[in-house]
Write a protein that holds these residues in place. Structure first.
Motif, PDB file in Angstrom:
ATOM      1  N   GLY A 114       0.798  -1.135   0.046  1.00 30.89           N
ATOM      2  CA  GLY A 114       0.074   0.012  -0.008  1.00 30.89           C
ATOM      3  C   GLY A 114       0.928   1.202   0.138  1.00 30.89           C
ATOM      4  O   GLY A 114       1.877   1.088   0.213  1.00 30.89           O
ATOM      5  N   SER A 115       0.199   2.273  -0.362  1.00 30.67           N
ATOM      6  CA  SER A 115       1.051   3.699  -0.410  1.00 30.67           C
ATOM      7  C   SER A 115      -0.036   4.812   0.052  1.00 30.67           C
ATOM      8  O   SER A 115      -1.271   4.455   0.332  1.00 30.67           O
ATOM      9  N   LEU A 143       5.550   5.900  -1.191  1.00 28.12           N
ATOM     10  CA  LEU A 143       5.646   5.085  -2.598  1.00 28.12           C
ATOM     11  C   LEU A 143       6.500   3.804  -2.279  1.00 28.12           C
ATOM     12  O   LEU A 143       7.729   4.070  -3.103  1.00 28.12           O
ATOM     13  N   PRO A 144       6.428   2.685  -1.908  1.00 25.92           N
ATOM     14  CA  PRO A 144       7.586   1.758  -1.776  1.00 25.92           C
ATOM     15  C   PRO A 144       8.016   1.299  -2.964  1.00 25.92           C
ATOM     16  O   PRO A 144       9.294   0.868  -3.093  1.00 25.92           O
ATOM     17  N   SER A 145       7.063   1.371  -3.749  1.00 29.85           N
ATOM     18  CA  SER A 145       7.468   0.723  -5.231  1.00 29.85           C
ATOM     19  C   SER A 145       8.385   1.618  -6.169  1.00 29.85           C
ATOM     20  O   SER A 145       9.307   1.132  -6.936  1.00 29.85           O
ATOM     21  N   ALA A 146       8.798   2.723  -5.578  1.00 29.09           N
ATOM     22  CA  ALA A 146       9.760   3.775  -6.045  1.00 29.09           C
ATOM     23  C   ALA A 146      11.086   3.460  -5.668  1.00 29.09           C
ATOM     24  O   ALA A 146      11.995   3.874  -6.354  1.00 29.09           O
ATOM     25  N   ARG A 147      11.316   2.685  -4.744  1.00 34.75           N
ATOM     26  CA  ARG A 147      12.697   2.661  -4.261  1.00 34.75           C
ATOM     27  C   ARG A 147      13.574   1.868  -5.182  1.00 34.75           C
ATOM     28  O   ARG A 147      14.814   1.959  -5.346  1.00 34.75           O
ATOM     29  N   ALA A 148      13.110   0.920  -5.914  1.00 33.35           N
ATOM     30  CA  ALA A 148      13.709   0.079  -6.958  1.00 33.35           C
ATOM     31  C   ALA A 148      14.138   0.952  -8.144  1.00 33.35           C
ATOM     32  O   ALA A 148      14.988   0.576  -8.980  1.00 33.35           O
ATOM     33  N   HIS A 149      13.579   1.976  -8.145  1.00 25.89           N
ATOM     34  CA  HIS A 149      13.783   2.981  -9.519  1.00 25.89           C
ATOM     35  C   HIS A 149      14.707   4.199  -9.131  1.00 25.89           C
ATOM     36  O   HIS A 149      14.538   5.250  -9.762  1.00 25.89           O
ATOM     37  N   LEU A 150      15.145   4.130  -7.832  1.00 29.99           N
ATOM     38  CA  LEU A 150      16.032   5.385  -7.309  1.00 29.99           C
ATOM     39  C   LEU A 150      17.178   5.035  -6.793  1.00 29.99           C
ATOM     40  O   LEU A 150      17.647   4.162  -6.638  1.00 29.99           O
ATOM     41  N   ALA A 246       4.971  23.310  -8.591  1.00 28.38           N
ATOM     42  CA  ALA A 246       4.505  22.119  -7.934  1.00 28.38           C
ATOM     43  C   ALA A 246       5.584  21.269  -7.892  1.00 28.38           C
ATOM     44  O   ALA A 246       6.295  20.845  -9.028  1.00 28.38           O
ATOM     45  N   VAL A 247       5.837  20.605  -6.763  1.00 27.65           N
ATOM     46  CA  VAL A 247       6.891  19.559  -6.763  1.00 27.65           C
ATOM     47  C   VAL A 247       6.441  18.534  -5.765  1.00 27.65           C
ATOM     48  O   VAL A 247       5.201  18.551  -5.158  1.00 27.65           O
ATOM     49  N   ARG A 248       7.097  17.244  -5.940  1.00 24.55           N
ATOM     50  CA  ARG A 248       6.707  16.083  -5.025  1.00 24.55           C
ATOM     51  C   ARG A 248       7.923  15.491  -4.492  1.00 24.55           C
ATOM     52  O   ARG A 248       9.098  15.434  -4.843  1.00 24.55           O
ATOM     53  N   GLY A 249       7.713  14.848  -3.338  1.00 24.33           N
ATOM     54  CA  GLY A 249       8.652  14.123  -2.461  1.00 24.33           C
ATOM     55  C   GLY A 249       8.134  13.115  -1.636  1.00 24.33           C
ATOM     56  O   GLY A 249       7.142  12.800  -1.498  1.00 24.33           O
ATOM     57  N   LEU A 250       9.134  12.095  -1.278  1.00 24.06           N
ATOM     58  CA  LEU A 250       8.891  10.798  -0.912  1.00 24.06           C
ATOM     59  C   LEU A 250       9.177  10.951   0.771  1.00 24.06           C
ATOM     60  O   LEU A 250      10.154  11.393   1.181  1.00 24.06           O
ATOM     61  N   VAL A 251       8.470  10.299   1.471  1.00 22.83           N
ATOM     62  CA  VAL A 251       8.525  10.227   2.919  1.00 22.83           C
ATOM     63  C   VAL A 251       8.506   8.684   3.233  1.00 22.83           C
ATOM     64  O   VAL A 251       8.255   7.688   2.408  1.00 22.83           O
ATOM     65  N   GLY A 252       8.735   8.545   4.562  1.00 27.97           N
ATOM     66  CA  GLY A 252       8.788   7.359   5.293  1.00 27.97           C
ATOM     67  C   GLY A 252       7.223   6.722   5.706  1.00 27.97           C
ATOM     68  O   GLY A 252       6.434   7.573   5.514  1.00 27.97           O
ATOM     69  N   LEU A 253       7.199   5.459   6.270  1.00 28.94           N
ATOM     70  CA  LEU A 253       6.108   4.814   6.534  1.00 28.94           C
ATOM     71  C   LEU A 253       5.383   5.549   7.874  1.00 28.94           C
ATOM     72  O   LEU A 253       4.206   5.942   7.599  1.00 28.94           O
ATOM     73  N   ASP A 254       6.008   5.939   8.863  1.00 33.43           N
ATOM     74  CA  ASP A 254       5.505   6.445   9.844  1.00 33.43           C
ATOM     75  C   ASP A 254       5.381   8.213   9.687  1.00 33.43           C
ATOM     76  O   ASP A 254       4.879   8.843  10.786  1.00 33.43           O
ATOM     77  N   ALA A 255       5.596   8.775   8.676  1.00 30.58           N
ATOM     78  CA  ALA A 255       5.499  10.429   8.324  1.00 30.58           C
ATOM     79  C   ALA A 255       4.014  10.600   8.729  1.00 30.58           C
ATOM     80  O   ALA A 255       3.636  11.643   9.095  1.00 30.58           O
TER      81      ALA A 255
END
Length: 936
Positions: A114-115, A143-150, A246-255
């Motif tokens: 999930g995300s 977005l956990p699925s993005a980790r493999a593409h970063l 407009a920008v976008r950023g990634l956070v962790g699970l407990d954010a």
């Protein structure tokens, strides 16, 4: 006592006749065995190919975006202080699939746990260094699925468990961090929207930049629709002047837990469900779409019973967490509906081949039974003379053939079941197998009854009987022709189905009837010419051929249908194969293409040995110069004609643009229009004003210099651009000089076409490397060779080709058997004629020529009729023979006849007839004088 003796005599007679008829009974057994085995094997094989095709489509779609997803928003203000346990909530997504009824829960699984995404928040501090931006909006996503593409180049990824007494962590791309003027360790102050009924002021929260990442290239299309994770975008400020960054950023699970504690409302939580279609994919998909249709209602009934006191909306309870209503997004059901239509077309095309094979096999069975009865003709007459009734003779013949037919049917069914693949959506078809067996079995008593029935007493009016026979033949021929015409009209109007799939068989029968009418006329003309000659061989051969022409109708039907089916199958194969090449070229535009969002400039120069061409797509609103009429949403493509001509020198589009898109400095930009756009503004040009945030507006004047033809619109160079547009979008192509007037924009698209000049640069690896170097890792790259391999590996295409190959091969073998039986059946007449002439002094060479001349009309008629049928059928079915879905091209592929296969088939039929003539000649030479005199 006498009864037992009679039964014993009958059994001995059956065994004796069975031993004498073993070769022909073996032919009937082989036919039945092949038909029943095909009924058991073909559906399972076709079902496996359908499963493969559906699985390919679903896997390709799921690699880019989820086909099934659930989303909801957790309620954080129902506790004091506000709180949410995001780890528990996301983990509870695995229990949601249990609400799928009918065992469908076994066919779906949760992807990446999930995300969640927050609504855009205002970045209060720090202020971006660019003065043109009046405000900045930041979207926070997990977005956990993005980790493999970063790949993080500075710092580290945001922690899923944030250390105590620290702010939530966020990761930004290099480009976004540079635009915001931040680095690792910088703190971002965000202002979120307030929750009505729970808050009086917008809440604020701080995030710390934990790392800066760089995106990596993805071959599965992951970055499609997610470009904002790497590149910022800009748009005009609503209700006021200015530009929003407009920008976008990634956070962790407990954010989400920490932000809820700061008074921020819950994010949009999404669970992506992946459909598992392994094994019988089509059956699984159908079993899944039914429960999916009422999945949302089942979830609401099971989990949503109360009302949220703050929002007055439906409240749901998921593993103890209160959330808003659950929203289901289902793209699998529409995909299955589209696939079902494609599969139906493939089944319809397969029906033509299967029905033709069944007709050939049944006609061959009739020929075999005729020969069987011909061999027993003298014996049947003797039994008839001794007082045997018609019913007794029919029962006797049936008792000989039926056990063989039934045994062959059972063996064929068992063999087909053993060879059929298991675990597919296709099931063996016992009803067609039983019908084929019954038809072959009933052919024996029917033809026996026709052979041994009591003949009518000769009447006085012989001429009237002849007229009656001619009348019945005319009625039969007119009935066949009218039925064929009606079938063709119905087939063209409503498409093929289980009954109309037999229309090609009726067309073959009509062709044979026409040949049976034409052949005697032609042979009579040949006979007139042969009378004037000196030799007797030509005259006798033509006379015998004219005499035997009506009797060869069944063999002619088998040969014409077999040859026509093979020619038709070759045409389908050739058309699809050429269409696949066109479809791959249309998809990629050149050897390869790369597409990226926004109108950008490719980085660096082209790689040595690789030619490139850039196409930039913008959606603009135009106004006609003549009347000022507004034409919204026009696709404007800017190109450099010289680049296009270098990539595709033979392209008709490149040639037209190279000659037409020439502009002087300060003059209106020349442009080519699609026919639809030209029809909306028949005279004059167009004007448009392009507004870019932070820049002054740019006015453009476009001068039409030509209208694109259908061939130019279908040019592969436009394929990648057209794929980005909805059907029917007006199109305008202008020169790349417009790019110098227009600034780069985040909207629109940029397409880079690549062509390798050498084998090394034309390899997929080299093309992908050059494309990624030019447009970056977010570019969606397609290589023509890889696309062609994917199209050729499609399950529907491969299954259709296999069905036509197998049925054509079996029809050819069955046709050869029918021809051999027919030649055996009529060989006595030819041998008697040859033997009589040999007693009059005819030499061996002349006897061979006589055999050849007697069989030549059959070879010519079958070759001409089969070729005519194979070429005529596709034209008659032009409205229903839609092969575009198998090729991926922009339009229906042109029908392409495989002339090499056609010539090979015609040569094969001719060689077969010549071989039969040579064989009869050799056998005739080996006969002694006594045998020759007995034949005469």
């Amino acid at each position: 006592m006498s009864r037992n003796r009679t039964e014993g005599v009958t059994r001995r007679l059956i065994r004796k006749e069975t031993r004498g008829d073993l070769p022909l009974l073996a032919c009937l057994a082989a036919l039945v065995l092949a038909l029943t085995a095909l009924c058991a094997w073909a559906p399972a094989f076709a079902g496996g190919q359908e499963d493969r095709a559906l699985r390919q489509r679903v896997d390709a779609a799921q690699s880019q975006a989820p086909l099934i997803s659930l989303s909801t928003t957790p309620e954080v203000f129902n506790t004091q202080p506000p709180a949410v346990d995001m780890a528990t909530l996301l983990g509870a997504g695995r229990t949601l699939t249990g609400q799928l009824g009918g065992g469908a829960a076994r066919h779906v699984s949760l992807t990446d746990g999930g995300s969640y995404d927050y609504d855009q928040a205002s970045l209060l501090a720090p202020r971006p260094p660019e003065p043109a931006n009046t405000s900045t909006q930041l979207t926070v996503s997990y977005l956990p699925s993005a980790r493999a593409h970063l790949r993080y180049v500075n710092g580290h990824a945001p922690a899923d468990r944030t250390p105590l007494a620290t702010a939530p962590q966020i990761g930004l791309s290099q480009t976004i961090a540079r635009t915001l003027g931040v680095r690792v360790g910088s703190r971002l102050t965000l202002g979120f929207a307030k929750t009505p009924g729970a808050q009086n002021a917008p809440p604020q929260a701080q995030l710390v930049v934990s790392g800066v990442y760089r995106t990596t290239a993805a071959t599965d299309g992951f970055w499609t629709g997610r470009e904002t994770l790497d590149q910022p975008s800009r748009h005009p400020q609503e209700r006021s002047a200015g530009t929003v960054l407009a920008v976008r950023g990634l956070v962790g699970l407990d954010a989400a837990d920490l932000l809820a504690g700061a008074g921020v409302g819950g994010p949009r939580v999404t669970w992506q469900l992946r459909a598992d279609l392994s094994g019988a994919a089509l059956d699984r998909a159908r079993a899944l779409t039914g429960p999916l249709s009422h999945y949302s209602a089942d979830l609401s009934a099971a989990l949503c019973q109360g009302v949220d006191p703050i929002t007055d909306d439906i409240a749901c309870r998921i593993d103890g967490q209160t959330t808003g209503p659950l929203l289901l997004t289902d793209f699998l059901t529409p995909m299955l509906a589209a696939f079902t239509a494609q599969d139906q077309q493939a089944r319809s095309l397969s029906t033509f081949a299967v029905d033709a094979l069944a007709a050939v096999a049944l006609a061959t069975a009739a020929v075999a039974v005729r020969l069987l009865l011909r061999r027993r003709q003298a014996h049947l007459r003797l039994q008839r003379a001794r007082g045997a009734s018609t019913a007794r003779l029919v029962v006797l013949r049936s008792a000989v053939a039926w056990p063989v037919v039934l045994t062959a049917a059972l063996l064929g069914w068992a063999a087909g079941r053993a060879l059929a693949p298991t675990g597919t959506s296709g099931l063996p078809q016992p009803v067609p197998a039983a019908c084929a067996t019954a038809v072959v079995a009933l052919t024996v008593p029917l033809m026996t009854w026709l052979a041994v029935r009591e003949p009518r007493r000769p009447g006085r009016l012989r001429r009237s009987r002849r007229k009656a026979v001619v009348g019945r033949r005319l009625v039969l021929e007119l009935t066949v022709l009218l039925t064929t015409a009606a079938g063709v009209v119905a087939l063209r109007s409503q498409g093929p189905d289980g009954i109309l799939g037999a229309v090609p068989v009726l067309v073959a029968l009509a062709v044979v009837l026409l040949l049976l009418r034409i052949c005697p006329l032609v042979l009579r003309l040949v006979l007139r010419q042969a009378r004037r000659g000196r030799g007797t061989v030509g005259f006798v051969g033509a006379a015998r051929a004219a005499h035997d022409a009506p009797a060869t109708g069944l063999a002619l039907f088998v040969l014409v249908l077999t040859l026509g089916t093979a020619v038709f199958g070759g045409l389908v194969h050739r058309t699809i194969d050429d269409g696949l090449i066109t479809g791959a070229a249309w998809t990629t535009g050149a050897d390869a293409s790369a597409t990226v969002s926004g109108t950008v400039t490719p980085a660096g120069a082209a790689t040595t040995g690789t030619r490139t061409a850039v196409q930039r797509l913008r959606i603009l609103d135009l106004a006609g110069q003549a009347d000022g009429a507004a034409i919204p949403q026009v696709a404007v493509v800017t190109v450099d004609p010289r680049q296009l001509a270098a990539v595709a020198p033979k392209s008709p589009l490149a040639k037209a643009l190279l000659s037409g898109l020439t502009a002087d400095a300060g003059a209106p930009l020349p442009s080519f229009l699609s026919p639809g756009l030209r029809a909306r503004e028949r005279t004059g040009g167009f004007t448009t004003t392009v507004v870019t945030p932070g820049r002054p507006p740019v006015d453009l004047t476009l001068k039409p210099v030509g209208t694109l033809t259908h061939a130019q619109l279908d040019d592969p160079l436009l394929g990648p651009v057209t794929a980005l547009l909805p059907a029917g979008t007006p199109l305008l192509i202008t020169t790349a000089d417009a790019d110098r007037l227009l600034p780069q924009q985040p909207s629109g698209s940029t397409v880079l076409l690549l062509k390798g000049d050498t084998p090394a640069t034309a390899r997929p690896v080299a093309l992908r490397s050059a494309a990624a170097m030019a447009l970056g890792p977010l570019a969606r790259i397609r290589v023509r060779s890889e696309t062609l391999d994917t199209l050729r590996a499609d399950g529907l295409t491969r299954g259709l080709g296999t069905i036509y190959t197998v049925t054509s091969l079996l029809a050819a073998l069955t046709g050869l058997l029918a021809l051999a039986l027919e030649l055996t059946l009529t060989s006595d007449e030819r041998s008697r004629t040859t033997s009589f002439l040999r007693t009059l002094g005819l030499g061996g060479r002349e006897a061979g020529a006589l055999h050849f001349l007697q069989l030549l009309p059959l070879a010519v008629a079958s070759a001409a009729g089969g070729t005519l049928l194979g070429l005529l059928e596709p034209r008659l079915m032009a409205g229903t023979l839609d092969l575009r879905q198998f090729t991926g091209g922009p339009a229906q592929p042109a029908l392409r006849t495989d002339y090499s296969l056609t010539l090979a088939l015609v040569a094969g039929v001719t060689a077969l007839v010549l071989t039969a003539a040579a064989t009869e000649t050799v056998l005739a030479r080996r006969r002694r004088l006594g045998a020759v005199l007995r034949l005469t």
